[in-house]
Design a protein around this motif. Structure first.
Motif, PDB file in Angstrom:
ATOM      1  N   LEU A  15     -48.974  44.406  -5.333  1.00  0.00           N
ATOM      2  CA  LEU A  15     -47.634  44.850  -4.976  1.00  0.00           C
ATOM      3  C   LEU A  15     -47.124  45.961  -5.891  1.00  0.00           C
ATOM      4  O   LEU A  15     -46.430  46.868  -5.440  1.00  0.00           O
ATOM      5  CB  LEU A  15     -46.679  43.648  -5.032  1.00  0.00           C
ATOM      6  CG  LEU A  15     -45.284  43.835  -4.477  1.00  0.00           C
ATOM      7  CD1 LEU A  15     -45.341  44.229  -3.008  1.00  0.00           C
ATOM      8  CD2 LEU A  15     -44.498  42.547  -4.640  1.00  0.00           C
ATOM      9  N   PHE A  18     -49.256  51.238  -8.044  1.00  0.00           N
ATOM     10  CA  PHE A  18     -49.246  52.419  -7.191  1.00  0.00           C
ATOM     11  C   PHE A  18     -50.197  53.452  -7.752  1.00  0.00           C
ATOM     12  O   PHE A  18     -50.251  53.663  -8.950  1.00  0.00           O
ATOM     13  CB  PHE A  18     -47.838  53.036  -7.144  1.00  0.00           C
ATOM     14  CG  PHE A  18     -46.838  52.182  -6.446  1.00  0.00           C
ATOM     15  CD1 PHE A  18     -46.717  52.238  -5.068  1.00  0.00           C
ATOM     16  CD2 PHE A  18     -46.036  51.316  -7.158  1.00  0.00           C
ATOM     17  CE1 PHE A  18     -45.799  51.453  -4.420  1.00  0.00           C
ATOM     18  CE2 PHE A  18     -45.111  50.528  -6.524  1.00  0.00           C
ATOM     19  CZ  PHE A  18     -44.989  50.589  -5.140  1.00  0.00           C
ATOM     20  N   PRO A  85     -50.520  43.091  -0.041  1.00  0.00           N
ATOM     21  CA  PRO A  85     -49.339  43.959  -0.094  1.00  0.00           C
ATOM     22  C   PRO A  85     -49.606  45.367   0.443  1.00  0.00           C
ATOM     23  O   PRO A  85     -48.766  45.939   1.139  1.00  0.00           O
ATOM     24  CB  PRO A  85     -48.974  44.004  -1.575  1.00  0.00           C
ATOM     25  CG  PRO A  85     -49.553  42.762  -2.138  1.00  0.00           C
ATOM     26  CD  PRO A  85     -50.808  42.516  -1.365  1.00  0.00           C
ATOM     27  N   SER A  86     -50.778  45.910   0.151  1.00  0.00           N
ATOM     28  CA  SER A  86     -51.115  47.243   0.662  1.00  0.00           C
ATOM     29  C   SER A  86     -51.231  47.231   2.178  1.00  0.00           C
ATOM     30  O   SER A  86     -50.802  48.173   2.842  1.00  0.00           O
ATOM     31  CB  SER A  86     -52.433  47.719   0.056  1.00  0.00           C
ATOM     32  OG  SER A  86     -52.311  47.832  -1.322  1.00  0.00           O
ATOM     33  N   ILE A  88     -49.650  45.295   4.270  1.00  0.00           N
ATOM     34  CA  ILE A  88     -48.295  45.231   4.829  1.00  0.00           C
ATOM     35  C   ILE A  88     -47.604  46.589   4.694  1.00  0.00           C
ATOM     36  O   ILE A  88     -46.966  47.069   5.638  1.00  0.00           O
ATOM     37  CB  ILE A  88     -47.472  44.120   4.134  1.00  0.00           C
ATOM     38  CG1 ILE A  88     -48.107  42.751   4.385  1.00  0.00           C
ATOM     39  CG2 ILE A  88     -46.025  44.142   4.583  1.00  0.00           C
ATOM     40  CD1 ILE A  88     -48.251  42.373   5.840  1.00  0.00           C
ATOM     41  N   CYS A  89     -47.747  47.219   3.523  1.00  0.00           N
ATOM     42  CA  CYS A  89     -47.122  48.537   3.313  1.00  0.00           C
ATOM     43  C   CYS A  89     -47.675  49.582   4.275  1.00  0.00           C
ATOM     44  O   CYS A  89     -46.915  50.387   4.826  1.00  0.00           O
ATOM     45  CB  CYS A  89     -47.324  49.003   1.880  1.00  0.00           C
ATOM     46  SG  CYS A  89     -46.300  48.135   0.685  1.00  0.00           S
ATOM     47  N   VAL A  90     -48.974  49.595   4.473  1.00  0.00           N
ATOM     48  CA  VAL A  90     -49.587  50.567   5.380  1.00  0.00           C
ATOM     49  C   VAL A  90     -49.085  50.355   6.810  1.00  0.00           C
ATOM     50  O   VAL A  90     -48.771  51.314   7.522  1.00  0.00           O
ATOM     51  CB  VAL A  90     -51.123  50.497   5.313  1.00  0.00           C
ATOM     52  CG1 VAL A  90     -51.773  51.234   6.465  1.00  0.00           C
ATOM     53  CG2 VAL A  90     -51.610  51.041   3.990  1.00  0.00           C
ATOM     54  N   LEU A  92     -46.194  49.023   7.692  1.00  0.00           N
ATOM     55  CA  LEU A  92     -44.792  49.453   7.747  1.00  0.00           C
ATOM     56  C   LEU A  92     -44.653  50.974   7.695  1.00  0.00           C
ATOM     57  O   LEU A  92     -43.878  51.561   8.459  1.00  0.00           O
ATOM     58  CB  LEU A  92     -44.001  48.822   6.601  1.00  0.00           C
ATOM     59  CG  LEU A  92     -43.769  47.325   6.687  1.00  0.00           C
ATOM     60  CD1 LEU A  92     -43.083  46.821   5.420  1.00  0.00           C
ATOM     61  CD2 LEU A  92     -42.947  46.966   7.914  1.00  0.00           C
ATOM     62  N   VAL A  93     -45.399  51.608   6.804  1.00  0.00           N
ATOM     63  CA  VAL A  93     -45.314  53.065   6.689  1.00  0.00           C
ATOM     64  C   VAL A  93     -45.825  53.736   7.956  1.00  0.00           C
ATOM     65  O   VAL A  93     -45.262  54.740   8.403  1.00  0.00           O
ATOM     66  CB  VAL A  93     -46.071  53.557   5.431  1.00  0.00           C
ATOM     67  CG1 VAL A  93     -46.232  55.066   5.431  1.00  0.00           C
ATOM     68  CG2 VAL A  93     -45.344  53.105   4.182  1.00  0.00           C
ATOM     69  N   VAL A 106     -37.570  59.337  -1.097  1.00  0.00           N
ATOM     70  CA  VAL A 106     -38.925  58.789  -1.129  1.00  0.00           C
ATOM     71  C   VAL A 106     -39.875  59.783  -1.792  1.00  0.00           C
ATOM     72  O   VAL A 106     -40.700  59.402  -2.634  1.00  0.00           O
ATOM     73  CB  VAL A 106     -39.404  58.420   0.291  1.00  0.00           C
ATOM     74  CG1 VAL A 106     -40.879  58.066   0.302  1.00  0.00           C
ATOM     75  CG2 VAL A 106     -38.577  57.290   0.847  1.00  0.00           C
TER      76      VAL A 106
END
Length: 176
Positions: A15, A18, A85-86, A88-90, A92-93, A106
């Motif tokens: 999470l 980065f 987490p990655s 889910i982020c991918v 969403l993005v 951003v």
């Protein structure tokens, strides 16, 4: 209980790291210090092996840690936790890509995260070097490589080869 602990720690790593696999190094170093799941020497070996094997460093490290602490189930859980987490982020993005592309906040946040990640990586690299190397010749060779990086073309394979050669020479003479 170790399964839950592995999942929680690697979920946090996934999470908050980065910038790619090497951005996980400060977190992995923290796990080494706090939980003793692996020594700093094992961490440097893990990084070396992860760098030459397919897949991201963070994922390879999670798999290694999970396996050494609690077998195949631990490896699967730690790897899944660091990737989740990655994932889910991918997702969403990908859904909101056009809105993020033009957003100055951003863009500014990502721009600000780059130097912070570089600073963390530098701190971990220096700590690992200091803890694993205690001979003047290693420091001299490290300095030469740094000076070369200022003058020679930035080709990673050159530095990888020179570092491997330096490691072999220092290891042959029992320096490291």
């Amino acid at each position: 209980m170790i399964y839950l602990h592995l999942v929680w720690e690697y979920l946090k790593i996934g999470l908050f790291s980065f910038g790619g696999g090497y951005a996980t190094l400060p977190f992995l170093y923290h796990l080494s210090e706090v939980y003793g799941w692996y020594s700093p020497k094992q961490l440097s070996d893990m990084i070396a092996v992860s760098s030459i094997t397919p897949g991201p460093v963070g994922v390879n490290a999670a798999t290694y840690t999970g396996f050494t602490t609690s077998g195949i189930i631990g490896a699967v859980l730690a790897t899944s936790a660091v990737v989740f987490p990655s994932l889910i982020c991918v997702i969403l993005v990908a859904k909101l890509l056009n809105k993020f592309r033009e957003n100055r906040c951003v863009q500014s946040a990502i721009y600000a995260l780059k130097p912070a990640g570089c600073g963390l990586l530098t701190a971990v690299a220096l700590n690992l070097f200091r803890e694993n190397v205690n001979h003047i010749w290693a420091y001299i060779l490290f300095g030469i490589l740094i000076l070369m990086s200022l003058k020679v073309k930035k080709e990673p394979l050159i530095y990888l080869g020179l570092s491997a050669f330096a490691g072999l020479v220092l290891g042959f003479f029992g320096i490291v």
